[in-house]
Design a protein around this motif. Structure first.
Motif, PDB file in Angstrom:
ATOM      1  N   ASP A  44      32.202 -13.942  23.685  1.00 22.97           N
ATOM      2  CA  ASP A  44      33.133 -12.827  23.778  1.00 22.97           C
ATOM      3  C   ASP A  44      33.930 -12.670  22.483  1.00 22.97           C
ATOM      4  O   ASP A  44      34.177 -11.558  22.023  1.00 22.97           O
ATOM      5  N   GLN A  45      34.311 -13.787  21.853  1.00 23.28           N
ATOM      6  CA  GLN A  45      35.020 -13.736  20.572  1.00 23.28           C
ATOM      7  C   GLN A  45      34.101 -13.216  19.473  1.00 23.28           C
ATOM      8  O   GLN A  45      34.509 -12.415  18.637  1.00 23.28           O
ATOM      9  N   LYS A  50      32.479  -8.978  15.746  1.00 28.37           N
ATOM     10  CA  LYS A  50      31.438  -8.057  15.289  1.00 28.37           C
ATOM     11  C   LYS A  50      31.937  -6.616  15.353  1.00 28.37           C
ATOM     12  O   LYS A  50      31.757  -5.844  14.410  1.00 28.37           O
ATOM     13  N   LYS A  51      32.592  -6.276  16.440  1.00 30.59           N
ATOM     14  CA  LYS A  51      33.136  -4.931  16.589  1.00 30.59           C
ATOM     15  C   LYS A  51      34.178  -4.650  15.505  1.00 30.59           C
ATOM     16  O   LYS A  51      34.171  -3.573  14.898  1.00 30.59           O
ATOM     17  N   GLU A  52      35.045  -5.621  15.232  1.00 26.41           N
ATOM     18  CA  GLU A  52      36.062  -5.444  14.196  1.00 26.41           C
ATOM     19  C   GLU A  52      35.420  -5.265  12.819  1.00 26.41           C
ATOM     20  O   GLU A  52      35.895  -4.465  12.006  1.00 26.41           O
ATOM     21  N   CYS A  53      34.350  -5.994  12.553  1.00 27.39           N
ATOM     22  CA  CYS A  53      33.638  -5.881  11.277  1.00 27.39           C
ATOM     23  C   CYS A  53      33.055  -4.476  11.125  1.00 27.39           C
ATOM     24  O   CYS A  53      33.229  -3.827  10.086  1.00 27.39           O
ATOM     25  N   ILE A  54      32.403  -3.996  12.145  1.00 25.37           N
ATOM     26  CA  ILE A  54      31.792  -2.663  12.103  1.00 25.37           C
ATOM     27  C   ILE A  54      32.864  -1.595  11.941  1.00 25.37           C
ATOM     28  O   ILE A  54      32.703  -0.656  11.151  1.00 25.37           O
ATOM     29  N   LEU A  55      33.967  -1.744  12.664  1.00 24.05           N
ATOM     30  CA  LEU A  55      35.048  -0.766  12.555  1.00 24.05           C
ATOM     31  C   LEU A  55      35.683  -0.770  11.164  1.00 24.05           C
ATOM     32  O   LEU A  55      36.048   0.289  10.642  1.00 24.05           O
ATOM     33  N   ALA A  84      31.598 -13.826   9.102  1.00 23.88           N
ATOM     34  CA  ALA A  84      30.961 -15.145   9.142  1.00 23.88           C
ATOM     35  C   ALA A  84      32.007 -16.253   9.137  1.00 23.88           C
ATOM     36  O   ALA A  84      31.863 -17.244   9.862  1.00 23.88           O
ATOM     37  N   ALA A  85      33.059 -16.099   8.347  1.00 20.73           N
ATOM     38  CA  ALA A  85      34.117 -17.113   8.304  1.00 20.73           C
ATOM     39  C   ALA A  85      34.822 -17.221   9.647  1.00 20.73           C
ATOM     40  O   ALA A  85      35.131 -18.337  10.107  1.00 20.73           O
ATOM     41  N   ARG A  86      35.055 -16.097  10.272  1.00 17.65           N
ATOM     42  CA  ARG A  86      35.721 -16.109  11.577  1.00 17.65           C
ATOM     43  C   ARG A  86      34.833 -16.775  12.631  1.00 17.65           C
ATOM     44  O   ARG A  86      35.324 -17.515  13.478  1.00 17.65           O
ATOM     45  N   VAL A  87      33.538 -16.486  12.582  1.00 19.75           N
ATOM     46  CA  VAL A  87      32.621 -17.093  13.553  1.00 19.75           C
ATOM     47  C   VAL A  87      32.524 -18.601  13.295  1.00 19.75           C
ATOM     48  O   VAL A  87      32.532 -19.395  14.236  1.00 19.75           O
TER      49      VAL A  87
END
Length: 90
Positions: A44-45, A50-55, A84-87
């Motif tokens: 979920d995170q 991913k959504k934040e990156c695309i936005l 990638a750093a956040r993941v």
């Protein structure tokens, strides 16, 4: 694939059908299991990131409609590195 919605299972239970209580129990167990899986794996995170990156990329494109391909490439690369750093931090 997720099981039938809880509303359908609850309706079957409330209609006193013979399988209603069993269906409601099964659907509830499946939903709880799915939520636990999402939380344990962090999926979920990851989906949120991913959504934040695309936005962020879309926002850049919107604010810089005349950006060169090189500028777009740099921004996309920057956003992917952040993602990638956040993941990795999970």
């Amino acid at each position: 694939m997720l099981p039938p919605s809880p509303q359908i299972a609850l309706l079957a239970y409330l209609d006193k059908s013979s399988e209603g209580a069993e269906l409601l129990s099964t659907v509830t167990q499946a939903r709880v299991g799915y939520e636990l899986f999402q939380r344990v794996t962090g999926q979920d995170q990851i989906d949120k990131y991913k959504k934040e990156c695309i936005l962020a990329i879309a926002d850049y494109c919107k604010k810089h409609p005349n950006a060169s391909k090189e500028d777009l490439r740099k921004e996309v690369g920057k956003q992917i590195v952040i993602f990638a750093a956040r993941v990795d931090a999970l």
